[in-house]
Design a protein around this motif. Structure first.
Motif, PDB file in Angstrom:
ATOM      1  N   LEU A 275      -7.934 -10.042  11.373  1.00  0.00           N
ATOM      2  CA  LEU A 275      -8.784  -9.157  10.570  1.00  0.00           C
ATOM      3  C   LEU A 275      -8.655  -7.688  10.972  1.00  0.00           C
ATOM      4  O   LEU A 275      -8.551  -6.806  10.119  1.00  0.00           O
ATOM      5  CB  LEU A 275     -10.237  -9.620  10.698  1.00  0.00           C
ATOM      6  N   GLU A 276      -8.616  -7.450  12.260  1.00  0.00           N
ATOM      7  CA  GLU A 276      -8.550  -6.072  12.755  1.00  0.00           C
ATOM      8  C   GLU A 276      -7.292  -5.354  12.265  1.00  0.00           C
ATOM      9  O   GLU A 276      -7.316  -4.174  11.925  1.00  0.00           O
ATOM     10  CB  GLU A 276      -8.562  -6.072  14.288  1.00  0.00           C
TER      11      GLU A 276
ATOM     12  N   ALA B 178      -7.386  -4.982   8.390  1.00  0.00           N
ATOM     13  CA  ALA B 178      -8.372  -3.971   7.979  1.00  0.00           C
ATOM     14  C   ALA B 178      -7.721  -2.615   7.743  1.00  0.00           C
ATOM     15  O   ALA B 178      -8.290  -1.768   7.076  1.00  0.00           O
ATOM     16  CB  ALA B 178      -9.462  -3.852   9.032  1.00  0.00           C
ATOM     17  N   GLY B 179      -6.541  -2.424   8.284  1.00  0.00           N
ATOM     18  CA  GLY B 179      -5.744  -1.253   7.945  1.00  0.00           C
ATOM     19  C   GLY B 179      -6.284   0.049   8.485  1.00  0.00           C
ATOM     20  O   GLY B 179      -6.919   0.086   9.544  1.00  0.00           O
TER      21      GLY B 179
ATOM     22  N   GLU C  56      -8.040   3.950   8.700  1.00  0.00           N
ATOM     23  CA  GLU C  56      -9.342   4.587   8.533  1.00  0.00           C
ATOM     24  C   GLU C  56      -9.434   5.161   7.120  1.00  0.00           C
ATOM     25  O   GLU C  56      -8.432   5.435   6.484  1.00  0.00           O
ATOM     26  CB  GLU C  56      -9.477   5.737   9.540  1.00  0.00           C
TER      27      GLU C  56
ATOM     28  N   TRP D  55     -10.658   3.766   4.502  1.00  0.00           N
ATOM     29  CA  TRP D  55     -10.742   2.778   3.426  1.00  0.00           C
ATOM     30  C   TRP D  55     -11.518   1.593   3.961  1.00  0.00           C
ATOM     31  O   TRP D  55     -11.261   1.110   5.058  1.00  0.00           O
ATOM     32  CB  TRP D  55      -9.344   2.346   2.978  1.00  0.00           C
ATOM     33  N   ASP D  56     -12.492   1.148   3.214  1.00  0.00           N
ATOM     34  CA  ASP D  56     -13.371   0.072   3.655  1.00  0.00           C
ATOM     35  C   ASP D  56     -12.931  -1.251   3.040  1.00  0.00           C
ATOM     36  O   ASP D  56     -12.962  -1.428   1.819  1.00  0.00           O
ATOM     37  CB  ASP D  56     -14.818   0.404   3.257  1.00  0.00           C
ATOM     38  N   PHE D  57     -12.516  -2.160   3.903  1.00  0.00           N
ATOM     39  CA  PHE D  57     -12.040  -3.464   3.426  1.00  0.00           C
ATOM     40  C   PHE D  57     -13.180  -4.412   3.093  1.00  0.00           C
ATOM     41  O   PHE D  57     -12.967  -5.446   2.463  1.00  0.00           O
ATOM     42  CB  PHE D  57     -11.145  -4.116   4.492  1.00  0.00           C
ATOM     43  N   ALA D  58     -14.398  -4.059   3.538  1.00  0.00           N
ATOM     44  CA  ALA D  58     -15.521  -4.992   3.407  1.00  0.00           C
ATOM     45  C   ALA D  58     -15.775  -5.467   1.969  1.00  0.00           C
ATOM     46  O   ALA D  58     -15.938  -6.665   1.736  1.00  0.00           O
ATOM     47  CB  ALA D  58     -16.788  -4.382   4.004  1.00  0.00           C
TER      48      ALA D  58
END
Lengths: 257, 94
Positions: free
Chosen positions: A223-224, A227-228, A230, A232-235
């Motif tokens: 996941l970390e 998550a790519g 900074e 951009w929010d993957f949530a």
């Protein structure tokens, strides 16, 4: 043993006659008037060709509509010659069609056609993919915070991602029954997620970072890492996957491999 | 990186809240079949005739047909792609 060997040879000769048109080896085994026997072989050949064309047309209705019957049938005939079905289940026939179209000289002017075919194959595979029971949310909740970054999710078996440099979803939509084939958009680089939900295949356009995230998750990336970057929010994408039942399971750092 | 870990923690909390909420809704019978956050544009279409094993194309259909050599017109696309024409922009083109 010689008996079964002879039967296998005759069956191979028959298969060759009806698929490749190579009749020389089988005609010796055929009773009666050779000319009549060849006409009868032709019936088998045509029926097999028609079944393969039909299977392809059923999996690629948009491509068929885009190019018309004559073009499609000829492309199908050529595909069968270079990549015949590998499985007796004709629902699985056609996985090689997008690649075939990407190098088919007569489709050169339609450079988006192969990607439309990829989208249709994704749809087709999503329809008959296996089911999954879904993720155990209680178990996920029990994962200690320090292990969360290393979590690797698995996606529902029906999930397919098609990333194209062309507006393939717009083309696909425009060629559904009841539409006249004119896309709403004539540009775009569509990243399309396809999946099955409640027995139906669904497709949605993703933003490029979301598509990259789904792609990474699908490869089993922690996941970390998935998550790519900074900014951009993957949530939202992760929650969206969960909402549609597309998170099938997860593995922690201790169960790597 | 701490901010990233915090992001991961909150994302997972969102997933878990959604999942447990769905499970609760299902057991209480309040689940209406609509996934949460299902407002996005998506398409659900069942394909017709998917179970057709080819019986529509009876073997006898082959009798009337011949194995013709491909003609030029079989290479010319005449479907709805004529509507697309040259309208589609190449990748990166404006």
């Amino acid at each position: 043993m010689t008996g079964t060997g002879a039967l296998a040879r005759m069956q191979a000769a028959f298969a060759s006659a009806v698929t490749d048109g190579d009749e020389a080896a089988v005609t010796a085994h055929l009773a009666g008037d050779p000319a009549l026997a060849r006409r009868r072989l032709a019936i088998y050949r045509e029926a097999i060709g028609a079944n393969r064309r039909g299977a392809l047309r059923s999996a690629f209705p948009v491509v068929a509509r885009l190019v018309g019957e004559a073009f499609f049938d000829e492309a199908a005939r050529r595909l069968a010659a270079v990549a015949p079905p590998a499985c007796a289940d004709l629902n699985r026939y056609g996985d090689g069609f997008p690649a075939f179209l990407s190098t088919y000289p007569h489709a050169e002017a339609m450079r988006w056609l192969a990607d439309v075919a990829r989208l249709e194959w994704a749809w087709h595979e999503a329809l008959s993919a296996a089911d999954a029971t879904g993720i155990d949310f209680a178990a996920l909740a029990a994962v200690p915070a320090e292990e969360q970054p290393a979590l690797r999710f698995s996606l529902h078996p029906s999930v397919r991602l098609v990333r194209s440099a062309w507006p393939v979803l717009a083309i696909w939509e425009a060629n559904q029954p009841g539409r006249d084939g004119t896309p709403d958009r004539d540009e775009g680089a569509d990243d399309v997620l396809a999946w099955r939900e409640d027995g139906r295949v669904r497709m949605a356009l993703l933003a490029p970072p979301d598509a990259a995230f789904v792609e990474a998750i699908g490869r089993g990336t922690p996941l970390e890492v998935a998550a790519g970057s900074e900014g951009w929010d993957f949530a939202p994408m992760l929650v969206r996957l969960a909402a549609h039942g597309l998170l099938a399971g997860f593995a922690g750092p201790q169960s790597a491999g | 990186m701490n901010s990233k870990r915090a992001l991961i923690r909150s994302a997972l909390a969102g997933v878990i809240a959604l999942g447990l909420g769905q499970a609760q809704a299902q057991t209480s019978g309040a689940h209406d079949g609509q996934p949460a956050g299902g407002k996005e544009k998506c398409y659900g279409i069942a394909k017709a005739g998917q179970n057709d094993c080819g019986t529509a194309t009876h073997a006898c259909a082959g009798q009337a047909r011949k194995d013709n050599a491909p003609d030029e017109w079989k290479y010319v696309a005449r479907g709805t792609c004529t509507k697309l024409g040259g309208k589609l922009k190449p990748p990166g083109g404006k």
